[in-house]
Design a protein around this motif. Structure first.
Motif, PDB file in Angstrom:
ATOM      1  N   ALA A   1      30.106  54.554  23.801  1.00  0.00           N
ATOM      2  CA  ALA A   1      30.284  54.243  22.389  1.00  0.00           C
ATOM      3  C   ALA A   1      31.652  53.607  22.141  1.00  0.00           C
ATOM      4  O   ALA A   1      31.772  52.714  21.309  1.00  0.00           O
ATOM      5  N   GLN A   2      32.677  54.072  22.852  1.00  0.00           N
ATOM      6  CA  GLN A   2      34.027  53.565  22.619  1.00  0.00           C
ATOM      7  C   GLN A   2      34.183  52.117  23.093  1.00  0.00           C
ATOM      8  O   GLN A   2      34.835  51.324  22.436  1.00  0.00           O
ATOM      9  N   TYR A   3      33.605  51.781  24.238  1.00  0.00           N
ATOM     10  CA  TYR A   3      33.824  50.458  24.823  1.00  0.00           C
ATOM     11  C   TYR A   3      32.666  49.488  24.577  1.00  0.00           C
ATOM     12  O   TYR A   3      32.799  48.300  24.806  1.00  0.00           O
ATOM     13  N   GLY A   4      31.540  49.997  24.114  1.00  0.00           N
ATOM     14  CA  GLY A   4      30.362  49.160  23.881  1.00  0.00           C
ATOM     15  C   GLY A   4      30.609  47.969  22.969  1.00  0.00           C
ATOM     16  O   GLY A   4      30.180  46.859  23.266  1.00  0.00           O
ATOM     17  N   PRO A   5      31.307  48.146  21.844  1.00  0.00           N
ATOM     18  CA  PRO A   5      31.522  47.015  20.936  1.00  0.00           C
ATOM     19  C   PRO A   5      32.540  45.989  21.440  1.00  0.00           C
ATOM     20  O   PRO A   5      32.725  44.948  20.829  1.00  0.00           O
ATOM     21  N   CYS A   6      33.215  46.301  22.546  1.00  0.00           N
ATOM     22  CA  CYS A   6      34.231  45.380  23.106  1.00  0.00           C
ATOM     23  C   CYS A   6      35.266  44.987  22.065  1.00  0.00           C
ATOM     24  O   CYS A   6      35.617  43.815  21.919  1.00  0.00           O
ATOM     25  N   SER A   7      35.747  45.978  21.330  1.00  0.00           N
ATOM     26  CA  SER A   7      36.661  45.698  20.222  1.00  0.00           C
ATOM     27  C   SER A   7      38.128  46.004  20.526  1.00  0.00           C
ATOM     28  O   SER A   7      38.986  45.800  19.670  1.00  0.00           O
ATOM     29  N   LEU A   8      38.429  46.483  21.728  1.00  0.00           N
ATOM     30  CA  LEU A   8      39.824  46.812  22.045  1.00  0.00           C
ATOM     31  C   LEU A   8      40.687  45.565  22.167  1.00  0.00           C
ATOM     32  O   LEU A   8      41.802  45.518  21.657  1.00  0.00           O
ATOM     33  N   ARG A   9      40.164  44.570  22.843  1.00  0.00           N
ATOM     34  CA  ARG A   9      40.930  43.349  23.080  1.00  0.00           C
ATOM     35  C   ARG A   9      39.982  42.302  23.647  1.00  0.00           C
ATOM     36  O   ARG A   9      39.141  42.615  24.470  1.00  0.00           O
ATOM     37  N   LYS A  10      40.129  41.066  23.225  1.00  0.00           N
ATOM     38  CA  LYS A  10      39.341  39.975  23.794  1.00  0.00           C
ATOM     39  C   LYS A  10      40.189  39.253  24.825  1.00  0.00           C
ATOM     40  O   LYS A  10      41.321  38.892  24.553  1.00  0.00           O
ATOM     41  N   MET A  11      39.619  39.104  26.034  1.00  0.00           N
ATOM     42  CA  MET A  11      40.323  38.426  27.111  1.00  0.00           C
ATOM     43  C   MET A  11      39.329  37.582  27.893  1.00  0.00           C
ATOM     44  O   MET A  11      38.164  37.940  28.020  1.00  0.00           O
ATOM     45  N   SER A  12      39.825  36.499  28.436  1.00  0.00           N
ATOM     46  CA  SER A  12      39.006  35.710  29.350  1.00  0.00           C
ATOM     47  C   SER A  12      39.008  36.402  30.711  1.00  0.00           C
ATOM     48  O   SER A  12      39.822  37.293  30.965  1.00  0.00           O
ATOM     49  N   VAL A  13      38.119  35.990  31.579  1.00  0.00           N
ATOM     50  CA  VAL A  13      38.090  36.551  32.934  1.00  0.00           C
ATOM     51  C   VAL A  13      39.428  36.304  33.625  1.00  0.00           C
ATOM     52  O   VAL A  13      39.972  37.201  34.281  1.00  0.00           O
ATOM     53  N   MET A  14      39.982  35.131  33.469  1.00  0.00           N
ATOM     54  CA  MET A  14      41.270  34.833  34.105  1.00  0.00           C
ATOM     55  C   MET A  14      42.376  35.721  33.551  1.00  0.00           C
ATOM     56  O   MET A  14      43.251  36.165  34.297  1.00  0.00           O
ATOM     57  N   GLU A  15      42.351  36.009  32.252  1.00  0.00           N
ATOM     58  CA  GLU A  15      43.359  36.904  31.665  1.00  0.00           C
ATOM     59  C   GLU A  15      43.225  38.320  32.236  1.00  0.00           C
ATOM     60  O   GLU A  15      44.226  38.978  32.514  1.00  0.00           O
ATOM     61  N   VAL A  16      41.994  38.779  32.427  1.00  0.00           N
ATOM     62  CA  VAL A  16      41.786  40.103  33.009  1.00  0.00           C
ATOM     63  C   VAL A  16      42.292  40.125  34.450  1.00  0.00           C
ATOM     64  O   VAL A  16      42.978  41.063  34.866  1.00  0.00           O
ATOM     65  N   LEU A  17      41.969  39.080  35.219  1.00  0.00           N
ATOM     66  CA  LEU A  17      42.445  39.019  36.602  1.00  0.00           C
ATOM     67  C   LEU A  17      43.967  39.033  36.656  1.00  0.00           C
ATOM     68  O   LEU A  17      44.557  39.717  37.499  1.00  0.00           O
ATOM     69  N   GLU A  18      44.613  38.304  35.758  1.00  0.00           N
ATOM     70  CA  GLU A  18      46.077  38.287  35.723  1.00  0.00           C
ATOM     71  C   GLU A  18      46.628  39.664  35.338  1.00  0.00           C
ATOM     72  O   GLU A  18      47.630  40.118  35.901  1.00  0.00           O
ATOM     73  N   LEU A  19      45.991  40.324  34.390  1.00  0.00           N
ATOM     74  CA  LEU A  19      46.427  41.656  33.982  1.00  0.00           C
ATOM     75  C   LEU A  19      46.265  42.645  35.134  1.00  0.00           C
ATOM     76  O   LEU A  19      47.139  43.486  35.382  1.00  0.00           O
ATOM     77  N   LEU A  20      45.174  42.546  35.867  1.00  0.00           N
ATOM     78  CA  LEU A  20      44.942  43.445  36.993  1.00  0.00           C
ATOM     79  C   LEU A  20      45.970  43.260  38.111  1.00  0.00           C
ATOM     80  O   LEU A  20      46.159  44.166  38.922  1.00  0.00           O
ATOM     81  N   ASP A  21      46.633  42.116  38.136  1.00  0.00           N
ATOM     82  CA  ASP A  21      47.692  41.915  39.131  1.00  0.00           C
ATOM     83  C   ASP A  21      48.858  42.881  38.918  1.00  0.00           C
ATOM     84  O   ASP A  21      49.652  43.109  39.815  1.00  0.00           O
ATOM     85  N   GLN A  22      48.954  43.453  37.729  1.00  0.00           N
ATOM     86  CA  GLN A  22      50.012  44.425  37.421  1.00  0.00           C
ATOM     87  C   GLN A  22      49.634  45.846  37.842  1.00  0.00           C
ATOM     88  O   GLN A  22      50.465  46.745  37.797  1.00  0.00           O
ATOM     89  N   LEU A  23      48.386  46.039  38.229  1.00  0.00           N
ATOM     90  CA  LEU A  23      47.876  47.358  38.578  1.00  0.00           C
ATOM     91  C   LEU A  23      48.060  47.647  40.063  1.00  0.00           C
ATOM     92  O   LEU A  23      47.713  46.821  40.902  1.00  0.00           O
ATOM     93  N   VAL A  24      48.612  48.804  40.362  1.00  0.00           N
ATOM     94  CA  VAL A  24      48.640  49.283  41.741  1.00  0.00           C
ATOM     95  C   VAL A  24      47.396  50.143  41.897  1.00  0.00           C
ATOM     96  O   VAL A  24      47.294  51.232  41.316  1.00  0.00           O
ATOM     97  N   ASP A  25      46.436  49.639  42.629  1.00  0.00           N
ATOM     98  CA  ASP A  25      45.153  50.301  42.794  1.00  0.00           C
ATOM     99  C   ASP A  25      45.324  51.556  43.649  1.00  0.00           C
ATOM    100  O   ASP A  25      45.812  51.484  44.773  1.00  0.00           O
ATOM    101  N   GLU A  26      44.928  52.711  43.108  1.00  0.00           N
ATOM    102  CA  GLU A  26      45.064  53.973  43.840  1.00  0.00           C
ATOM    103  C   GLU A  26      44.258  53.973  45.134  1.00  0.00           C
ATOM    104  O   GLU A  26      44.590  54.695  46.069  1.00  0.00           O
ATOM    105  N   SER A  27      43.190  53.182  45.187  1.00  0.00           N
ATOM    106  CA  SER A  27      42.369  53.159  46.396  1.00  0.00           C
ATOM    107  C   SER A  27      42.997  52.306  47.498  1.00  0.00           C
ATOM    108  O   SER A  27      42.621  52.423  48.660  1.00  0.00           O
TER     109      SER A  27
END
Length: 76
Positions: A1-27
């Motif tokens: 219910a929280q993420y279904g409407p996609c209302s938190l933020r609009k991003m392109s796929v490239m913007e998401v990929l760039e944002l994920l570059d800041q993440l240190v993946d625990e795996s």
């Protein structure tokens, strides 16, 4: 219910990929290259193995995009 409407933020796929570059993946905490590199590397590997399945290339690129939810308070 929280993420279904996609209302938190609009991003392109490239913007998401760039944002994920800041993440240190625990795996993969020891990996020295950005998450976007992993996405492109996966898509390219699938393209080489399955050149006739363009939908599969796209899935390889998108497969980790859900990790962006960590920036909105979700655990890894």
């Amino acid at each position: 219910a929280q993420y279904g409407p996609c209302s938190l933020r609009k991003m392109s796929v490239m913007e998401v990929l760039e944002l994920l570059d800041q993440l240190v993946d625990e795996s993969d905490p020891d990996v020295d290259f950005p998450n976007s590199f992993h996405a492109f590397q996966t898509a390219e590997g699938i393209r080489r193995a399955h050149p006739d399945k363009d939908w599969f290339h796209l899935v390889g690129l998108l497969h980790d995009l859900g990790k962006v939810l960590v920036f909105f308070g979700e655990p890894q």
